[in-house]
Design a protein around this motif. Structure first.
Motif, PDB file in Angstrom:
ATOM      1  N   LEU A  13     -10.432  -5.472  13.859  1.00 16.51           N
ATOM      2  CA  LEU A  13     -10.492  -5.884  12.673  1.00 16.51           C
ATOM      3  C   LEU A  13      -9.428  -5.113  11.641  1.00 16.51           C
ATOM      4  N   ILE A  14      -9.193  -3.599  11.839  1.00 12.14           N
ATOM      5  CA  ILE A  14      -8.211  -3.156  11.183  1.00 12.14           C
ATOM      6  C   ILE A  14      -7.079  -3.503  11.666  1.00 12.14           C
ATOM      7  N   ARG A  15      -6.643  -3.868  12.762  1.00 11.22           N
ATOM      8  CA  ARG A  15      -5.313  -4.362  13.107  1.00 11.22           C
ATOM      9  C   ARG A  15      -5.092  -5.754  12.676  1.00 11.22           C
ATOM     10  N   ARG A  16      -5.947  -6.703  12.487  1.00  9.84           N
ATOM     11  CA  ARG A  16      -6.099  -7.912  11.657  1.00  9.84           C
ATOM     12  C   ARG A  16      -5.542  -7.715  10.356  1.00  9.84           C
ATOM     13  N   ALA A  17      -6.319  -6.800   9.887  1.00  7.19           N
ATOM     14  CA  ALA A  17      -6.016  -6.722   8.263  1.00  7.19           C
ATOM     15  C   ALA A  17      -4.820  -6.034   7.932  1.00  7.19           C
ATOM     16  N   ARG A  18      -4.458  -5.066   8.803  1.00  4.10           N
ATOM     17  CA  ARG A  18      -2.948  -4.607   8.799  1.00  4.10           C
ATOM     18  C   ARG A  18      -2.044  -5.794   8.906  1.00  4.10           C
ATOM     19  N   LYS A  19      -1.910  -6.432   9.910  1.00 10.96           N
ATOM     20  CA  LYS A  19      -0.947  -7.368  10.245  1.00 10.96           C
ATOM     21  C   LYS A  19      -0.997  -8.350   8.908  1.00 10.96           C
ATOM     22  N   ARG A  20      -2.049  -8.585   8.048  1.00  7.37           N
ATOM     23  CA  ARG A  20      -1.872  -9.406   7.008  1.00  7.37           C
ATOM     24  C   ARG A  20      -1.194  -8.867   5.852  1.00  7.37           C
ATOM     25  N   ILE A  21      -1.338  -7.452   5.924  1.00  4.36           N
ATOM     26  CA  ILE A  21      -0.381  -6.821   4.587  1.00  4.36           C
ATOM     27  C   ILE A  21       0.777  -5.960   5.293  1.00  4.36           C
ATOM     28  N   THR A  22       1.331  -6.158   6.399  1.00  6.95           N
ATOM     29  CA  THR A  22       2.371  -5.561   6.752  1.00  6.95           C
ATOM     30  C   THR A  22       3.723  -5.833   6.153  1.00  6.95           C
ATOM     31  N   ASP A  23       3.881  -7.159   5.725  1.00 10.05           N
ATOM     32  CA  ASP A  23       4.823  -7.456   4.936  1.00 10.05           C
ATOM     33  C   ASP A  23       4.591  -7.258   3.527  1.00 10.05           C
ATOM     34  N   PRO A  24       5.296  -6.143   2.609  1.00  8.97           N
ATOM     35  CA  PRO A  24       5.070  -6.052   1.274  1.00  8.97           C
ATOM     36  C   PRO A  24       4.680  -7.256   0.568  1.00  8.97           C
ATOM     37  N   THR A  25       5.446  -8.319   0.812  1.00 10.35           N
ATOM     38  CA  THR A  25       5.152  -9.339  -0.286  1.00 10.35           C
ATOM     39  C   THR A  25       3.741 -10.020   0.076  1.00 10.35           C
ATOM     40  N   TRP A  27       1.095  -7.969  -0.016  1.00  7.40           N
ATOM     41  CA  TRP A  27       0.330  -6.867  -0.243  1.00  7.40           C
ATOM     42  C   TRP A  27       0.283  -6.779  -1.682  1.00  7.40           C
ATOM     43  N   CYS A  28      -0.845  -6.245  -2.534  1.00  6.74           N
ATOM     44  CA  CYS A  28      -0.724  -6.033  -3.942  1.00  6.74           C
ATOM     45  C   CYS A  28      -1.565  -4.825  -4.051  1.00  6.74           C
ATOM     46  N   GLN A  29      -1.850  -4.392  -5.362  1.00  3.07           N
ATOM     47  CA  GLN A  29      -2.424  -3.407  -5.938  1.00  3.07           C
ATOM     48  C   GLN A  29      -3.252  -3.854  -7.219  1.00  3.07           C
ATOM     49  N   LYS A 104      -6.990   5.303  -4.513  1.00  2.00           N
ATOM     50  CA  LYS A 104      -5.883   5.999  -5.091  1.00  2.00           C
ATOM     51  C   LYS A 104      -4.671   6.074  -4.172  1.00  2.00           C
ATOM     52  N   ILE A 105      -4.772   5.790  -2.903  1.00  2.00           N
ATOM     53  CA  ILE A 105      -3.722   5.520  -2.114  1.00  2.00           C
ATOM     54  C   ILE A 105      -3.044   4.039  -2.243  1.00  2.00           C
ATOM     55  N   ASN A 106      -3.917   2.947  -2.287  1.00  2.00           N
ATOM     56  CA  ASN A 106      -3.534   1.707  -2.598  1.00  2.00           C
ATOM     57  C   ASN A 106      -2.866   1.557  -3.845  1.00  2.00           C
ATOM     58  N   ASN A 107      -3.357   1.975  -4.798  1.00  2.00           N
ATOM     59  CA  ASN A 107      -3.079   1.908  -6.247  1.00  2.00           C
ATOM     60  C   ASN A 107      -2.036   3.003  -6.802  1.00  2.00           C
ATOM     61  N   PHE A 108      -1.392   3.796  -6.036  1.00  2.00           N
ATOM     62  CA  PHE A 108      -0.400   4.824  -6.287  1.00  2.00           C
ATOM     63  C   PHE A 108       0.663   4.345  -7.173  1.00  2.00           C
ATOM     64  N   HIS A 109       1.218   4.634  -8.028  1.00  2.00           N
ATOM     65  CA  HIS A 109       2.155   4.254  -8.932  1.00  2.00           C
ATOM     66  C   HIS A 109       3.565   3.933  -8.258  1.00  2.00           C
ATOM     67  N   ASN A 110       4.023   4.434  -7.330  1.00  2.00           N
ATOM     68  CA  ASN A 110       5.172   4.099  -6.389  1.00  2.00           C
ATOM     69  C   ASN A 110       4.802   3.102  -5.486  1.00  2.00           C
ATOM     70  N   GLN A 111       5.097   1.665  -5.575  1.00  2.00           N
ATOM     71  CA  GLN A 111       4.667   0.872  -4.693  1.00  2.00           C
ATOM     72  C   GLN A 111       5.299   0.911  -3.384  1.00  2.00           C
ATOM     73  N   ALA A 112       6.442   1.304  -3.009  1.00  2.00           N
ATOM     74  CA  ALA A 112       6.930   1.603  -1.857  1.00  2.00           C
ATOM     75  C   ALA A 112       6.190   2.383  -0.889  1.00  2.00           C
ATOM     76  N   MET A 113       6.193   3.581  -1.661  1.00  2.00           N
ATOM     77  CA  MET A 113       5.404   4.778  -1.053  1.00  2.00           C
ATOM     78  C   MET A 113       3.790   4.464  -0.717  1.00  2.00           C
ATOM     79  N   VAL A 118      -0.677   3.061   2.769  1.00  2.00           N
ATOM     80  CA  VAL A 118      -1.850   2.222   3.194  1.00  2.00           C
ATOM     81  C   VAL A 118      -1.611   1.840   4.617  1.00  2.00           C
ATOM     82  N   LEU A 119      -0.335   1.551   5.002  1.00  2.00           N
ATOM     83  CA  LEU A 119      -0.372   1.119   6.608  1.00  2.00           C
ATOM     84  C   LEU A 119      -0.433   2.303   7.452  1.00  2.00           C
TER      85      LEU A 119
END
Length: 134
Positions: A13-25, A27-29, A104-113, A118-119
Motif C-alpha cells: 500500500l505504501i509503495r502504491r501510494a508513493r508511486k502515485r505521487i513520485t512525479d511532483p506534478t 502531488w499537492c499540498q 507539517k512535512i507535506n505542507n512545508f512552504h518549500n514545495q521541492a523540499m 514526503v517521499l
C-alpha cells in the motif's frame, strides 16, 4: 503475465501510494486531492482528482477513507501502517503527533523540499513494513 507483488499488504500500500505521487506534478499540498484546475477535492477517490497529498495518496492506494469505500487493509493492517509511521518519527509518539508531523512535512512552504521529504518519509515507512513482514 504480471509478476506478483512483493512484500506484505502494508508495504504494498505504501509503495502504491508513493508511486502515485513520485512525479511532483501528481502531488499537492493543503488538500487531500485537487482537480486539473487546482481546486481542492475532499475525496481522494473522486474521478476528477489528478494530484494527491501524502494522505490522499495513501487513501487512493487503499487506506480506509470514511465509510465510502472498502479498504485493502484489514483493521490489523491499518494499525500496522500507523505503527510504521509512528516508528518513522520517533520510538513512541502518539497518533495525534504522527498526524501533525505528516501534515507539517507535506505542507512545508518549500514545495521541492516538502515533496522530497514526503517521499523519504514513505520510503522509511515502507522499509519498516518490509523489515517487519507487514
Amino acid at each position: 503475465m504480471t509478476t506478483p507483488a512483493k512484500g506484505g499488504p502494508v508495504e504494498q500500500l505504501i509503495r502504491r501510494a508513493r508511486k502515485r505521487i513520485t512525479d511532483p506534478t501528481h502531488w499537492c499540498q493543503n488538500a487531500m486531492a485537487v482537480d486539473r484546475a487546482g481546486f481542492p477535492i475532499s475525496n481522494p477517490h473522486n474521478k476528477k482528482a489528478v494530484r494527491w497529498c501524502h494522505n490522499g495518496a495513501l487513501c487512493k492506494a487503499g487506506y480506509p477513507f470514511g465509510n465510502q469505500f472498502r479498504s485493502r487493509l484489514s483493521s490489523a493492517g491499518a494499525a500496522r501502517l500507523a505503527a510504521c509511521y509512528r516508528l518513522v518519527f520517533s520510538s513512541r509518539p502518539t497518533r495525534r503527533k504522527v498526524a501533525h508531523h505528516e501534515i507539517k512535512i507535506n505542507n512545508f512552504h518549500n514545495q521541492a523540499m516538502a515533496h522530497a521529504a514526503v517521499l523519504c518519509m514513505m520510503d522509511r515507512a515502507a522499509a519498516i513494513a518490509a523489515e517487519k513482514g507487514w
